[in-house]
Design an enzyme around this catalytic site. Structure first.
Site, PDB file in Angstrom:
ATOM      1  N   TYR A 182      31.141  43.575  25.273  1.00 32.47           N
ATOM      2  CA  TYR A 182      29.969  44.016  24.521  1.00 32.47           C
ATOM      3  C   TYR A 182      28.893  42.936  24.507  1.00 32.47           C
ATOM      4  CZ  TYR A 182      27.336  45.882  20.496  1.00 32.47           C
ATOM      5  OH  TYR A 182      26.364  46.361  19.661  1.00 32.47           O
ATOM      6  N   SER A 230      21.739  43.412  20.507  1.00 32.92           N
ATOM      7  CA  SER A 230      22.629  43.081  19.394  1.00 32.92           C
ATOM      8  C   SER A 230      22.432  41.612  19.071  1.00 32.92           C
ATOM      9  CB  SER A 230      24.089  43.335  19.801  1.00 32.92           C
ATOM     10  OG  SER A 230      24.997  42.727  18.901  1.00 32.92           O
TER      11      SER A 230
END
Length: 256
Positions: free
Chosen positions: A148, A135
């Protein structure tokens, strides 16, 4: 000829979102795809539609990984590629994040990626490819997604180490680092079967217009295109790298 003719590729989290588009594109490019997910109904339907094989796979389970590899080899005889796409996102400040929530994210995003590399690479043909989904938050911080972001930083690290350790067999390992993408993860409205996908996308575009230089949210098909590049011979001299696909979000801050 397709870019992946004759190649056998496992795609995790493939029942919807980015994984679904990767599975569709890879199949269209000639790959024999293994659709892997815990969403059995959707995964089986997609596999039937694109002529793929479906396997139930909880990426945090060693047993499930071994079963998936066995099923792939039983169906196709070998495995050439892996896309570690499965992931989850939880919103919470670090100080308010319960340990079990943090560990849940770690188990899927980080441990799942590790187990996938460990299970598939030994069975992979020399010259294979692994694409890990990290990400843009694996390269920078972002408030309210601490668990995350931590796991996606770890995925980038795992990618680099795996690239070094597997280079002797010609196995290339890279990571895609998406920004905001129009999937159910960042756009829960997509989970509503009555929602209009075009309208929900417009809503996200409005939200990110000032944050993203290109003025819109990304599409899962665009991430699939990057994963295809990293899985095909077009990227034959690239390994160990994170590839940002974020509409320019990480390029900097505009003061104009």
């Amino acid at each position: 000829m397709g870019k992946l003719d004759g190649r056998v590729v496992i795609v995790t989290g493939a029942a919807r979102g980015q994984g679904e588009q990767e599975a569709r594109l890879f199949a269209a490019e000639g790959a024999r795809v293994v659709v892997a997910d815990v969403l059995d109904d959707r995964g089986e339907a997609l596999a039937k539609e694109i002529g793929a094989r479906y396997v139930h796979l909880d990426v945090g389970s060693e047993d499930d990984w071994q079963a998936a590899v066995t099923a792939t080899k039983d169906a196709y005889g070998h495995v050439d590629g892996l896309v570690n796409n499965a992931g989850i996102l939880r919103f919470n400040s670090l100080l308010d994040t319960p340990l079990d929530e943090f560990m849940q994210v770690v188990q899927v995003n980080q441990v799942g990626c590790f187990l996938g590399i460990r299970a598939v690479a030994p069975e992979m043909a020399d010259g294979g490819t692994i694409v890990n989904t990290a990400s843009c938050t694996g390269l920078t911080g972002m408030a309210a997604v601490g668990a995350y972001a931590a796991t996606k930083h770890a995925v980038v690290g795992l990618t680099r180490v795996a690239a070094l350790e597997l280079a002797g067999r010609g196995i290339r390992v890279n990571a895609v680092c998406p920004g905001a993408i129009d999937t159910a993860m960042s756009n829960p409205a997509r989970l509503d079967p009555d929602a209009d996908p075009a309208e929900t996308a417009k809503g996200l575009d409005r939200l990110y217009r000032k944050l993203v230089p290109l003025g819109r949210v990304g599409r899962p098909e665009e991430v699939a295109g990057l994963a295809l590049f990293l899985t095909s011979e077009d990227s034959s001299y690239i390994t160990g790298q994170p590839f940002v696909i974020d509409g320019g979000w990480l390029a900097g801050v505009s003061v104009i």
